[in-house]
Structure formats: structure tokens, C-alpha cells
Write a protein that holds these residues in place. Sequence first.
Motif, PDB file in Angstrom:
ATOM      1  N   SER A   1       0.852  -1.248   0.052  1.00  0.00           N
ATOM      2  CA  SER A   1      -0.028  -0.061  -0.138  1.00  0.00           C
ATOM      3  C   SER A   1       0.872   1.184   0.041  1.00  0.00           C
ATOM      4  O   SER A   1       1.791   1.340   0.553  1.00  0.00           O
ATOM      5  CB  SER A   1      -0.942   0.169   1.167  1.00  0.00           C
ATOM      6  OG  SER A   1      -1.912  -1.057   1.223  1.00  0.00           O
ATOM      7  N   SER A   2       0.415   2.245  -0.783  1.00  0.00           N
ATOM      8  CA  SER A   2       1.289   3.475  -0.705  1.00  0.00           C
ATOM      9  C   SER A   2       0.810   4.254   0.309  1.00  0.00           C
ATOM     10  O   SER A   2      -0.104   4.074   0.909  1.00  0.00           O
ATOM     11  CB  SER A   2       0.853   4.043  -2.217  1.00  0.00           C
ATOM     12  OG  SER A   2      -0.366   4.514  -2.326  1.00  0.00           O
ATOM     13  N   THR A   3       1.522   5.491   0.352  1.00  0.00           N
ATOM     14  CA  THR A   3       1.117   6.436   1.473  1.00  0.00           C
ATOM     15  C   THR A   3      -0.195   7.081   0.929  1.00  0.00           C
ATOM     16  O   THR A   3      -0.530   7.042  -0.140  1.00  0.00           O
ATOM     17  CB  THR A   3       1.993   7.454   1.793  1.00  0.00           C
ATOM     18  OG1 THR A   3       2.274   8.121   0.343  1.00  0.00           O
ATOM     19  CG2 THR A   3       3.407   6.758   2.410  1.00  0.00           C
ATOM     20  N   GLY A   4      -1.082   7.406   2.066  1.00  0.00           N
ATOM     21  CA  GLY A   4      -2.470   8.133   1.704  1.00  0.00           C
ATOM     22  C   GLY A   4      -3.272   7.244   1.564  1.00  0.00           C
ATOM     23  O   GLY A   4      -3.593   6.459   2.470  1.00  0.00           O
ATOM     24  N   ASN A   5      -4.503   7.188   0.621  1.00  0.00           N
ATOM     25  CA  ASN A   5      -5.454   6.605   0.535  1.00  0.00           C
ATOM     26  C   ASN A   5      -5.305   5.256  -0.155  1.00  0.00           C
ATOM     27  O   ASN A   5      -4.160   4.919  -0.694  1.00  0.00           O
ATOM     28  CB  ASN A   5      -6.793   7.414  -0.031  1.00  0.00           C
ATOM     29  CG  ASN A   5      -7.220   8.424   0.826  1.00  0.00           C
ATOM     30  OD1 ASN A   5      -7.270   8.447   2.015  1.00  0.00           O
ATOM     31  ND2 ASN A   5      -7.901   9.495   0.043  1.00  0.00           N
ATOM     32  N   ALA A   6      -6.378   4.557   0.005  1.00  0.00           N
ATOM     33  CA  ALA A   6      -6.512   3.132  -0.848  1.00  0.00           C
ATOM     34  C   ALA A   6      -5.519   2.246  -0.373  1.00  0.00           C
ATOM     35  O   ALA A   6      -4.746   1.473  -0.932  1.00  0.00           O
ATOM     36  CB  ALA A   6      -6.178   3.383  -2.443  1.00  0.00           C
ATOM     37  N   CYS A   7      -5.351   2.091   0.992  1.00  0.00           N
ATOM     38  CA  CYS A   7      -4.444   1.226   1.730  1.00  0.00           C
ATOM     39  C   CYS A   7      -5.306  -0.162   2.107  1.00  0.00           C
ATOM     40  O   CYS A   7      -6.345   0.108   2.416  1.00  0.00           O
ATOM     41  CB  CYS A   7      -3.825   1.849   2.739  1.00  0.00           C
ATOM     42  SG  CYS A   7      -2.918   3.256   2.616  1.00  0.00           S
ATOM     43  N   LEU A   8      -4.580  -1.127   1.888  1.00  0.00           N
ATOM     44  CA  LEU A   8      -5.347  -2.498   2.369  1.00  0.00           C
ATOM     45  C   LEU A   8      -4.643  -2.768   3.699  1.00  0.00           C
ATOM     46  O   LEU A   8      -3.480  -3.059   4.076  1.00  0.00           O
ATOM     47  CB  LEU A   8      -5.132  -3.458   1.247  1.00  0.00           C
ATOM     48  CG  LEU A   8      -5.522  -4.896   1.631  1.00  0.00           C
ATOM     49  CD1 LEU A   8      -7.013  -4.951   1.570  1.00  0.00           C
ATOM     50  CD2 LEU A   8      -4.984  -6.042   0.670  1.00  0.00           C
ATOM     51  N   TYR A   9      -5.790  -3.248   4.571  1.00  0.00           N
ATOM     52  CA  TYR A   9      -5.263  -3.682   6.039  1.00  0.00           C
ATOM     53  C   TYR A   9      -5.768  -5.096   6.138  1.00  0.00           C
ATOM     54  O   TYR A   9      -6.778  -5.637   5.646  1.00  0.00           O
ATOM     55  CB  TYR A   9      -5.972  -2.655   7.013  1.00  0.00           C
ATOM     56  CG  TYR A   9      -5.365  -1.158   7.193  1.00  0.00           C
ATOM     57  CD1 TYR A   9      -4.665  -0.976   8.021  1.00  0.00           C
ATOM     58  CD2 TYR A   9      -5.735  -0.311   6.130  1.00  0.00           C
ATOM     59  CE1 TYR A   9      -4.033   0.126   8.173  1.00  0.00           C
ATOM     60  CE2 TYR A   9      -5.326   0.893   6.400  1.00  0.00           C
ATOM     61  CZ  TYR A   9      -4.373   1.108   7.263  1.00  0.00           C
ATOM     62  OH  TYR A   9      -3.692   2.471   7.445  1.00  0.00           O
ATOM     63  N   VAL A  10      -4.935  -5.916   6.840  1.00  0.00           N
ATOM     64  CA  VAL A  10      -5.194  -7.433   7.204  1.00  0.00           C
ATOM     65  C   VAL A  10      -5.182  -7.592   8.521  1.00  0.00           C
ATOM     66  O   VAL A  10      -4.369  -7.042   9.356  1.00  0.00           O
ATOM     67  CB  VAL A  10      -4.085  -7.949   6.363  1.00  0.00           C
ATOM     68  CG1 VAL A  10      -4.453  -9.620   6.607  1.00  0.00           C
ATOM     69  CG2 VAL A  10      -4.063  -7.796   4.911  1.00  0.00           C
ATOM     70  N   SER A  11      -5.903  -8.321   8.808  1.00  0.00           N
ATOM     71  CA  SER A  11      -5.928  -8.966  10.173  1.00  0.00           C
ATOM     72  C   SER A  11      -6.238 -10.689  10.419  1.00  0.00           C
ATOM     73  O   SER A  11      -6.952 -10.933   9.657  1.00  0.00           O
ATOM     74  CB  SER A  11      -7.213  -8.319  11.109  1.00  0.00           C
ATOM     75  OG  SER A  11      -7.393  -8.637  12.224  1.00  0.00           O
ATOM     76  N   ALA A  12      -5.645 -11.026  11.145  1.00  0.00           N
ATOM     77  CA  ALA A  12      -5.828 -12.640  11.412  1.00  0.00           C
ATOM     78  C   ALA A  12      -5.950 -12.776  12.763  1.00  0.00           C
ATOM     79  O   ALA A  12      -4.862 -13.009  13.529  1.00  0.00           O
ATOM     80  CB  ALA A  12      -4.582 -13.337  10.829  1.00  0.00           C
ATOM     81  N   PRO A  13      -7.123 -12.875  13.240  1.00  0.00           N
ATOM     82  CA  PRO A  13      -7.229 -13.084  14.822  1.00  0.00           C
ATOM     83  C   PRO A  13      -7.278 -14.649  15.268  1.00  0.00           C
ATOM     84  O   PRO A  13      -6.943 -14.785  16.397  1.00  0.00           O
ATOM     85  CB  PRO A  13      -8.960 -12.441  15.017  1.00  0.00           C
ATOM     86  CG  PRO A  13      -9.503 -12.799  13.584  1.00  0.00           C
ATOM     87  CD  PRO A  13      -8.474 -12.500  12.432  1.00  0.00           C
ATOM     88  N   ASP A  14      -7.003 -15.409  14.344  1.00  0.00           N
ATOM     89  CA  ASP A  14      -6.783 -16.781  14.539  1.00  0.00           C
ATOM     90  C   ASP A  14      -6.325 -17.546  13.310  1.00  0.00           C
ATOM     91  O   ASP A  14      -5.986 -16.893  12.283  1.00  0.00           O
ATOM     92  CB  ASP A  14      -8.310 -17.686  15.281  1.00  0.00           C
ATOM     93  CG  ASP A  14      -9.374 -17.534  14.020  1.00  0.00           C
ATOM     94  OD1 ASP A  14      -9.326 -17.644  13.018  1.00  0.00           O
ATOM     95  OD2 ASP A  14     -10.400 -16.762  14.449  1.00  0.00           O
ATOM     96  N   ASN A  15      -6.047 -18.653  13.325  1.00  0.00           N
ATOM     97  CA  ASN A  15      -5.572 -19.465  12.190  1.00  0.00           C
ATOM     98  C   ASN A  15      -6.403 -19.909  11.209  1.00  0.00           C
ATOM     99  O   ASN A  15      -6.054 -20.052  10.179  1.00  0.00           O
ATOM    100  CB  ASN A  15      -4.877 -20.744  12.674  1.00  0.00           C
ATOM    101  CG  ASN A  15      -3.726 -20.387  13.426  1.00  0.00           C
ATOM    102  OD1 ASN A  15      -2.909 -19.521  13.440  1.00  0.00           O
ATOM    103  ND2 ASN A  15      -3.051 -21.386  14.373  1.00  0.00           N
ATOM    104  N   ALA A  16      -8.058 -19.541  11.528  1.00  0.00           N
ATOM    105  CA  ALA A  16      -8.819 -20.142  10.404  1.00  0.00           C
ATOM    106  C   ALA A  16      -9.556 -18.842   9.787  1.00  0.00           C
ATOM    107  O   ALA A  16     -10.295 -19.147   8.966  1.00  0.00           O
ATOM    108  CB  ALA A  16     -10.009 -20.775  11.187  1.00  0.00           C
ATOM    109  N   THR A  17      -9.163 -17.488  10.295  1.00  0.00           N
ATOM    110  CA  THR A  17      -9.798 -16.350   9.527  1.00  0.00           C
ATOM    111  C   THR A  17      -8.881 -15.363   9.176  1.00  0.00           C
ATOM    112  O   THR A  17      -7.955 -15.045   9.938  1.00  0.00           O
ATOM    113  CB  THR A  17     -10.881 -15.876  10.748  1.00  0.00           C
ATOM    114  OG1 THR A  17     -11.617 -16.777  11.467  1.00  0.00           O
ATOM    115  CG2 THR A  17     -11.596 -14.516  10.253  1.00  0.00           C
ATOM    116  N   ILE A  18      -9.120 -14.798   7.976  1.00  0.00           N
ATOM    117  CA  ILE A  18      -8.264 -13.540   7.476  1.00  0.00           C
ATOM    118  C   ILE A  18      -9.303 -12.816   7.370  1.00  0.00           C
ATOM    119  O   ILE A  18     -10.473 -12.790   6.580  1.00  0.00           O
ATOM    120  CB  ILE A  18      -7.461 -14.017   6.117  1.00  0.00           C
ATOM    121  CG1 ILE A  18      -6.510 -14.750   6.608  1.00  0.00           C
ATOM    122  CG2 ILE A  18      -6.925 -12.516   5.831  1.00  0.00           C
ATOM    123  CD1 ILE A  18      -5.426 -15.261   5.518  1.00  0.00           C
TER     124      ILE A  18
END
Length: 66
Positions: free
Chosen positions: A12-29
Motif C-alpha cells: 500500500s502506498s501512503t495516503g488513501n487506498a491502503c489495504l489492511y489485514v487482520s488474522a485474529p486466529d488461524n482460521a480467519t483472515i
Amino acid sequence: MSTREWQKSSYSSTGNACLYVSAPDNATIRLRESDEPETILTTTPTTLRDLIRSAKAGRLDHLGAL
């Protein structure tokens, strides 16, 4: 949802249009975009892996023509 659970993609570049990822456990993204952080997509590691492999192999290129 705590902001510390989310990691910004290194592509992701700086500014808008950023992708965020979270993996709270091994079965979910979870995925969200900075423009609409309240919209969260949930998937499994296997499904996301298959999507990325398909995109890299060009099997989704026809969708860009829509």
C-alpha cells in the motif's frame, strides 16, 4: 475493533487506498480498505491463497474487461 489488530499491507502506498489485514486466529483472515474501514471482508487462509494464485496466474484477467 482495535486498530492494533490491523496490519497495513507493505504494498500500500501512503495516503488513501491502503489495504489492511487482520488474522485474529488461524482460521480467519479479515481485509479492509482505508477508504471504507467499516466494510470488512472475511475469508480463510486457503481461499485467500487460491485467489492470489489465480490472480498471479492470469486466470482472473478477463474480469478487468467487464
